[in-house]
Design an enzyme around this catalytic site. Structure first.
Site, PDB file in Angstrom:
ATOM      1  N   LYS A  63      -4.450   7.091   8.298  1.00 50.18           N
ATOM      2  CA  LYS A  63      -4.076   7.624   6.980  1.00 50.18           C
ATOM      3  C   LYS A  63      -5.054   7.238   5.865  1.00 50.18           C
ATOM      4  O   LYS A  63      -5.240   7.980   4.909  1.00 50.18           O
ATOM      5  CB  LYS A  63      -2.669   7.153   6.612  1.00 50.18           C
ATOM      6  CG  LYS A  63      -1.562   7.922   7.327  1.00 50.18           C
ATOM      7  CD  LYS A  63      -0.201   7.527   6.784  1.00 50.18           C
ATOM      8  CE  LYS A  63       0.853   8.492   7.256  1.00 50.18           C
ATOM      9  NZ  LYS A  63       2.149   8.317   6.603  1.00 50.18           N
ATOM     10  N   ASP A  98       4.224  12.235   1.547  1.00 42.56           N
ATOM     11  CA  ASP A  98       5.318  11.287   1.818  1.00 42.56           C
ATOM     12  C   ASP A  98       6.173  11.043   0.573  1.00 42.56           C
ATOM     13  O   ASP A  98       7.401  11.045   0.643  1.00 42.56           O
ATOM     14  CB  ASP A  98       4.768   9.940   2.313  1.00 42.56           C
ATOM     15  CG  ASP A  98       4.364  10.000   3.779  1.00 42.56           C
ATOM     16  OD1 ASP A  98       4.962  10.798   4.524  1.00 42.56           O
ATOM     17  OD2 ASP A  98       3.446   9.249   4.165  1.00 42.56           O
TER      18      ASP A  98
HETATM   19  N1  LIG Z   1      11.409   8.555   6.788  1.00 44.16           N
HETATM   20  C1  LIG Z   1      10.103   8.711   6.742  1.00 44.16           C
HETATM   21  O1  LIG Z   1       9.583   9.816   6.530  1.00 44.16           O
HETATM   22  C2  LIG Z   1       9.216   7.522   6.905  1.00 44.16           C
HETATM   23  C3  LIG Z   1       7.860   7.583   6.555  1.00 44.16           C
HETATM   24  C4  LIG Z   1       7.081   6.436   6.714  1.00 44.16           C
HETATM   25  C5  LIG Z   1       7.654   5.280   7.213  1.00 44.16           C
HETATM   26  N2  LIG Z   1       8.975   5.263   7.549  1.00 44.16           N
HETATM   27  C6  LIG Z   1       9.627   4.038   8.040  1.00 44.16           C
HETATM   28  O2  LIG Z   1       9.519   3.078   7.018  1.00 44.16           O
HETATM   29  C7  LIG Z   1       9.400   1.759   7.596  1.00 44.16           C
HETATM   30  C8  LIG Z   1       8.191   1.062   6.986  1.00 44.16           C
HETATM   31  O3  LIG Z   1       6.999   1.734   7.386  1.00 44.16           O
HETATM   32  P1  LIG Z   1       5.562   1.327   6.819  1.00 44.16           P
HETATM   33  O4  LIG Z   1       4.609   2.305   7.355  1.00 44.16           O
HETATM   34  O5  LIG Z   1       5.604   1.094   5.354  1.00 44.16           O
HETATM   35  O6  LIG Z   1       5.341  -0.084   7.559  1.00 44.16           O
HETATM   36  P2  LIG Z   1       4.365  -1.279   7.108  1.00 44.16           P
HETATM   37  O7  LIG Z   1       3.224  -0.767   6.309  1.00 44.16           O
HETATM   38  O8  LIG Z   1       4.108  -2.057   8.350  1.00 44.16           O
HETATM   39  O9  LIG Z   1       5.286  -2.184   6.120  1.00 44.16           O
HETATM   40  C9  LIG Z   1       6.400  -2.873   6.617  1.00 44.16           C
HETATM   41  C10 LIG Z   1       7.226  -3.430   5.454  1.00 44.16           C
HETATM   42  O10 LIG Z   1       8.408  -4.002   6.012  1.00 44.16           O
HETATM   43  C11 LIG Z   1       8.514  -5.374   5.623  1.00 44.16           C
HETATM   44  N3  LIG Z   1       9.144  -6.128   6.711  1.00 44.16           N
HETATM   45  C12 LIG Z   1       8.853  -6.049   8.038  1.00 44.16           C
HETATM   46  N4  LIG Z   1       9.669  -6.893   8.731  1.00 44.16           N
HETATM   47  C13 LIG Z   1      10.467  -7.499   7.820  1.00 44.16           C
HETATM   48  C14 LIG Z   1      11.513  -8.470   7.904  1.00 44.16           C
HETATM   49  N5  LIG Z   1      11.898  -8.974   9.087  1.00 44.16           N
HETATM   50  N6  LIG Z   1      12.124  -8.860   6.768  1.00 44.16           N
HETATM   51  C15 LIG Z   1      11.748  -8.346   5.564  1.00 44.16           C
HETATM   52  N7  LIG Z   1      10.778  -7.435   5.407  1.00 44.16           N
HETATM   53  C16 LIG Z   1      10.134  -7.012   6.530  1.00 44.16           C
HETATM   54  C17 LIG Z   1       7.075  -5.811   5.379  1.00 44.16           C
HETATM   55  O11 LIG Z   1       7.087  -6.949   4.535  1.00 44.16           O
HETATM   56  P3  LIG Z   1       5.808  -7.961   4.456  1.00 44.16           P
HETATM   57  O12 LIG Z   1       4.868  -7.339   3.465  1.00 44.16           O
HETATM   58  O13 LIG Z   1       6.391  -9.233   4.002  1.00 44.16           O
HETATM   59  O14 LIG Z   1       5.236  -8.014   5.856  1.00 44.16           O
HETATM   60  C18 LIG Z   1       6.519  -4.556   4.689  1.00 44.16           C
HETATM   61  O15 LIG Z   1       6.925  -4.510   3.345  1.00 44.16           O
HETATM   62  C19 LIG Z   1       9.309   1.986   9.102  1.00 44.16           C
HETATM   63  O16 LIG Z   1      10.579   1.789   9.679  1.00 44.16           O
HETATM   64  C20 LIG Z   1       8.905   3.438   9.250  1.00 44.16           C
HETATM   65  O17 LIG Z   1       9.399   4.027  10.438  1.00 44.16           O
HETATM   66  C21 LIG Z   1       9.763   6.360   7.405  1.00 44.16           C
END
Ligand SMILES: NC(=O)c1ccc[n+]([C@@H]2O[C@H](COP(=O)([O-])OP(=O)(O)OC[C@H]3O[C@@H](n4cnc5c(N)ncnc54)[C@H](OP(=O)(O)O)[C@@H]3O)[C@@H](O)[C@H]2O)c1
Length: 275
Positions: A63, A98
């Site tokens: 991305k 998004d």
């Molecule tokens: N619905 C949709 O269209 C859509 C689109 C994109 C993503 N998503 C979903 O959104 C979620 C996040 O995706 P992303 O791409 O942003 O992932 P990412 O870049 O890896 O970010 C993960 C986030 O989750 C936090 N996190 C992970 N484990 C945690 C825990 N145990 N306790 C508290 N915070 C935690 C991380 O905090 P730290 O900074 O402290 O590590 C970070 O803020 C995923 O489940 C993904 O499937 C959905």
């Protein structure tokens, strides 16, 4: 017939193909949609020959790095610094749908983000995309992230680029309790609660109140623990498929200039998720 595809690595479990194939079928379009597994080191070579495609969707890990191979960016993609849609004509233009996908999912539930106090949990890629868009929509924003410094950095990046102030705080019980009392909308943009850890939630049920709109970006499971708790408390809830489908629909508007069959796309995704 035009060719479209999703590039990423891995791409096997993506919902994009399901959504787009269903849209082409309903709209009676002869186009093809392919899942294209492209490793990081293959991206440059792939983009050089991408002229065979009329458009691409882009997922992890490309991305951000795909931007180096594009001629132009939309305002949203420029702000977020990431691209999920590439329109290929004589030039290649990158978009990020998004954030607008999240806003459209809110609108579908008659929620207008303008002037609303929105508490976003998380500071990763998904949080980044929705925060910029919500800032452009005129929401009042707070970020709560486990790694507080990452949240502070994201808040200052949104402020620098949009001029809109964003508060940042830690994701702990005490801060959450106070922030949720203030908030109109709570959005989980962390991966907490995602399969196979579906029993986890980023917010204890006792902190929720019935006046909140609660949205979870996690879409597997469709009803996360957070959404189940919120529903039981009496909140309005919005699942992650809402944003997923609306970002895909926006991407189709950009690539084909058509009005996408959103309800059918959602049905196809939900059916695939329950396979
Ligand atoms: N619905 C949709 O269209 C859509 C689109 C994109 C993503 N998503 C979903 O959104 C979620 C996040 O995706 P992303 O791409 O942003 O992932 P990412 O870049 O890896 O970010 C993960 C986030 O989750 C936090 N996190 C992970 N484990 C945690 C825990 N145990 N306790 C508290 N915070 C935690 C991380 O905090 P730290 O900074 O402290 O590590 C970070 O803020 C995923 O489940 C993904 O499937 C959905």
């Amino acid at each position: 017939m035009k060719k479209f595809g999703l590039i990423g690595h891995p791409v096997g479990h993506s919902m994009s193909a399901v959504m787009h194939a269903e849209a082409f079928r309903i709209l009676d379009l002869p186009h093809k949609y392919e899942l294209i597994d492209v490793r990081q080191e293959e991206l440059g070579e792939f983009m050089k020959s991408a002229g065979d495609y009329s458009g691409l969707n882009v997922t992890i890990p490309h991305k951000v790095s795909v931007i180096g191979y594009l001629d132009e960016l939309s305002r949203e993609a420029e702000l977020v610094g990431a691209v999920n849609t590439v329109k290929i004509e004589s030039r290649k233009k990158g978009y990020n749908t998004d954030g607008i996908g999240c806003v459209r999912a809110l609108e579908e539930m008659d929620v207008d983000a303008k002037g609303m106090k929105v508490l976003v949990l998380g500071a990763g890629g998904a949080a980044r995309a929705i925060l910029f868009q919500l800032a452009l929509e005129g929401a009042k924003l707070t970020i709560a992230n486990r790694t507080r410094d990452k949240g502070v950095e994201l808040a200052s990046s949104v402020k620098d680029k949009t001029g809109i102030n964003v508060d940042a705080m830690a994701l702990d019980e005490k801060s959450l309790k106070a922030a949720i009392l203030e908030a109109d909308i709570l959005i989980n943009a962390t991966s907490v609660g995602m399969h196979p850890k579906g029993e986890e939630t980023p917010v204890r049920k006792s902190l929720l109140n019935k006046d909140l709109v609660v949205m979870d970006l996690v879409y597997n499971p469709l009803e996360t623990r957070l959404l189940k708790d919120a529903r039981e408390v009496g909140c309005s809830t919005i699942d992650g498929v809402g944003m997923l489908v609306h970002q895909g629909a926006e991407s189709l508007r950009i690539l084909l200039g058509v009005e996408p069959p959103v309800a059918a796309m959602r049905k196809a995704v939900v059916s695939k998720l329950s396979d």
